[in-house]
Design a protein around this motif. Structure first.
Motif, short mmCIF file in Angstrom:
data_model
loop_
_atom_site.label_atom_id
_atom_site.label_comp_id
_atom_site.label_asym_id
_atom_site.label_seq_id
_atom_site.Cartn_x
_atom_site.Cartn_y
_atom_site.Cartn_z
N SER A 154 0.74 6.96 -6.36
CA SER A 154 0.13 7.36 -5.25
C SER A 154 0.14 8.92 -5.31
O SER A 154 -0.66 9.52 -4.54
N ASP A 187 -0.85 1.08 -0.33
CA ASP A 187 -0.17 0.96 0.83
C ASP A 187 0.09 -0.53 1.26
O ASP A 187 1.25 -0.73 1.86
N ARG A 190 3.34 -1.32 -0.01
CA ARG A 190 4.62 -0.77 0.83
C ARG A 190 4.96 -1.54 2.22
O ARG A 190 5.94 -1.90 2.41
N TYR A 234 -4.30 -5.53 8.24
CA TYR A 234 -4.73 -4.55 7.10
C TYR A 234 -5.92 -4.92 6.32
O TYR A 234 -6.70 -3.73 6.22
#
Lengths: 311, 306
Positions: A154, A187, A190, A234
């Motif tokens: 990232s 993301d 995570r 998401y």
């Protein structure tokens, strides 16, 4: 909220009083979520509109009078109409600056934009969920190593990946976006890892362990389904993100190859001529913005429906 | 606290090494070369040029040479723009991007938080709905749509502001790029603030404060403000770098000459040292601001102590 729960209590009391119905049927998380989702009018309407847009992308070409790559010389050379939208000529959305039918091109662009958005999100979510769940579930050294990899990835500018991919794959937009999906799972990983960490110590996992269920089966059967709610929320926000990203790449002139097109490419062309032929910007722009709006509302609806705090 | 900061800094070193290595390899693996032109070039000349830029050495040696120069603050010569070093090109671009980013961020934080708080305090009333509709619009409209629409309205129709250019950062040249960047940020911050404040206001310590009879204003700014900021800060951390280093769309559309433009051009032209320079710069800033976010977090979240 309070009112609703009071209502539920009174319903429960009534049901208990009624001896015939002494056995209450339980509701699963998903049934609950579905009920809440369909109470959210904005989300349902948005879902419906997304359905319409998908139908438009799949079947819209049936109604087109022209193909998306064919140049209508008559419209191109007409100085009065400039290829304005009209029913008589069959150019419902007008023509673009090369005299091609904008309706047919919008249909084509919708196909590419939607396909690219959904495909890359699917790839990203698949990798992200499995990676995050594995990292959180295994824990310890492996976990911190895996998360360090995520951190390094990232820190790399996203555009760098994208341009590299573009250089490697040429202009095959679908391949590029599968690859973009393959680098944008960070993301997701995570979020899923965080969820997994909190799930891992719950009693039902302990019970599964005690019953001798294999680690892999615990991961796939117990952890992943429980993080699916967050993944779904998401995903519904990632698809519009990817559609925007494709449009952005096409806007830079790096995206789809002519004569194929996408919403972004159409907007880019429309911007160039917006002073004299505003419709060339407005039609693709409307499609893009409406789609993004709808996905966002659906995402919000899903979040409210699946958020345990709302219960 | 100090030991935490030092630890964070030490952790960043291996990350940076891997980052430079991976991007160096990727750039090398990509087909094409900065010196291949359509006309072709005599092999002897090509060999000379390759030798000048150390491209004839083994890959690992190239990397080590690059790393050595980097440690002395030298990003190397540009492969594309002869007579320019990357330093010459990169720093002016960074100044442009950072100026736009700074204003956009300042505006976004102030108005975003104000809007979010107003919406949360008037929850489910007209104020709330209208603010959230505006925010939704800001989220949905991408920068590359915002920018042309702004130009169409303010430059072409109203003729108030220039449609592009930089002109050493004169105020009227700044307005449109800043608005284009900031809309999305304002919208995001407003939404996050609203959600966060609603959640905080529902928590027990706020009820306690109310029960003590504290004035409403005092509760909001003394008790609720800090916990409300937590999600905002964690959103801003990663976004910060992206905003400061500018947006490719803004650079391309307004021709401001920021860092994003160099990056895209560099990659397309195979200007290896330019792409590496931008990657390293962004990587360092990303890691740095992530650490800063963690430290700010420690200050405002009483649950975190190092």
């Amino acid at each position: 909220m309070l009112f609703k729960s009071r209502q539920a209590v009174s319903q429960l009391a009534a049901a208990l009083a009624d001896n015939d119905n002494a056995v209450l049927e339980g509701r699963s998380l998903w049934q609950d979520a579905r009920r809440r989702f369909f109470h959210n009018k904005a989300a349902v309407v948005s879902l419906f509109i997304i359905g319409l847009i998908i139908l438009f992308a799949l079947g819209g070409s049936q109604f087109a009078q022209y193909s998306y790559e064919e140049i209508d010389w008559l419209a191109l050379s007409d100085p009065v109409s400039l290829g304005r939208p009209s029913i008589e000529t069959g150019h419902y959305f007008g023509t673009d600056k090369l005299g091609r039918d904008l309706y047919a091109r919008t249909v084509q662009g919708s196909q590419i934009s939607l396909l690219v958005g959904i495909l890359s999100s699917l790839v990203a979510i698949l990798i992200g969920t499995l990676y995050g769940a594995a990292s959180g579930f295994i824990g310890g050294r492996v976990d911190s190593f895996m998360m360090r990899i995520v951190e390094i990835l990232s820190a790399m500018p996203f555009m760098f990946f994208v341009i590299m991919l573009m250089v490697m794959f040429g202009r095959q937009i679908i391949l590029i976006f599968v690859a973009i999906g393959a680098v944008s799972w960070l993301d997701m990983a995570r979020i899923v890892r965080g969820q997994t960490l909190s799930l891992k110590n719950k009693e039902f996992i302990e019970a599964a362990n005690a019953c001798g269920v294999s680690q892999w089966r615990i991961l796939v059967r117990h952890i992943v389904p429980n993080v699916l709610g967050i993944v779904l929320v998401y995903a519904s926000l990632m698809i519009p993100g990817m559609i925007v990203f494709e449009s952005f790449i096409s806007f830079l002139g790096l995206g789809v190859q002519e004569p194929q097109t996408s919403w972004g490419a159409l907007i880019n062309e429309g911007v160039a001529t917006m002073e004299i032929a505003l419709w060339q910007l407005l039609f693709p722009l409307t499609f893009l913005v409406v789609t993004l709006f709808c996905f966002n509302f659906v995402g919000d609806g899903l979040r409210d429906a699946l958020d345990p705090k709302e219960r | 606290m100090l030991s935490f900061i030092i630890k964070r800094a030490l952790e960043a070193i291996p990350t940076m090494l891997v980052l430079t290595f991976v991007s160096f390899m990727l750039m090398y693996l990509a087909p094409g070369s900065p010196f291949l032109t359509e006309k072709g070039m005599p092999p002897e000349v090509l060999a000379n040029i390759n030798a000048k830029y150390n491209l004839d050495k083994p890959l690992l040696e190239q990397y080590i040479i690059y790393l050595g120069n980097l440690l002395q603050g030298d990003f190397g010569p540009s492969f594309r723009y002869l007579d320019f070093s990357i330093n010459d090109l990169l720093w002016p671009g960074l100044v442009v991007s950072a100026t736009i980013g700074m204003w956009a961020l300042l505006f976004a934080v102030i108005s975003g938080i104000a809007m979010g708080m107003m919406a949360a305090l008037n929850r489910n009333k007209t104020t709330d709905y209208s603010i959230m509709t505006i925010a939704m619009l800001g989220i949905v409209l991408p920068t590359f749509v915002m920018a042309p629409l702004l130009v169409l309205l303010f430059s072409i129709k109203l003729r108030w502001l220039p449609a592009g250019g930089w002109n050493d950062g004169a105020a009227q040249y700044l307005v449109l790029p800043v608005i284009a960047v900031t809309t999305h940020l304002v919208a995001q911050i407003a939404r996050i603030t609203r959600g966060s404040l609603i959640e905080v206001l529902n928590s027990n310590f706020i009820r306690t404060a109310q029960a003590k009879g504290l004035p409403f204003r005092y509760i909001i700014f003394k008790h609720a403000f800090k916990p409300m900021m937590l999600p905002v800060v964690s959103y801003l951390g990663p976004v910060f770098v992206g905003v400061l280093t500018g947006s490719v769309v803004i650079d391309v559309y307004f021709g401001t000459g920021g860092i994003g433009q160099h990056f895209v051009n560099g990659a397309i032209n195979r200007d290896y040292s330019m792409v590496m320079g931008v990657t390293v710069l962004l990587g360092v800033m990303y890691i740095f601001f992530n650490a800063v976010t963690d430290i700010v977090y420690a200050f405002i979240d009483p649950k975190i102590r190092y």
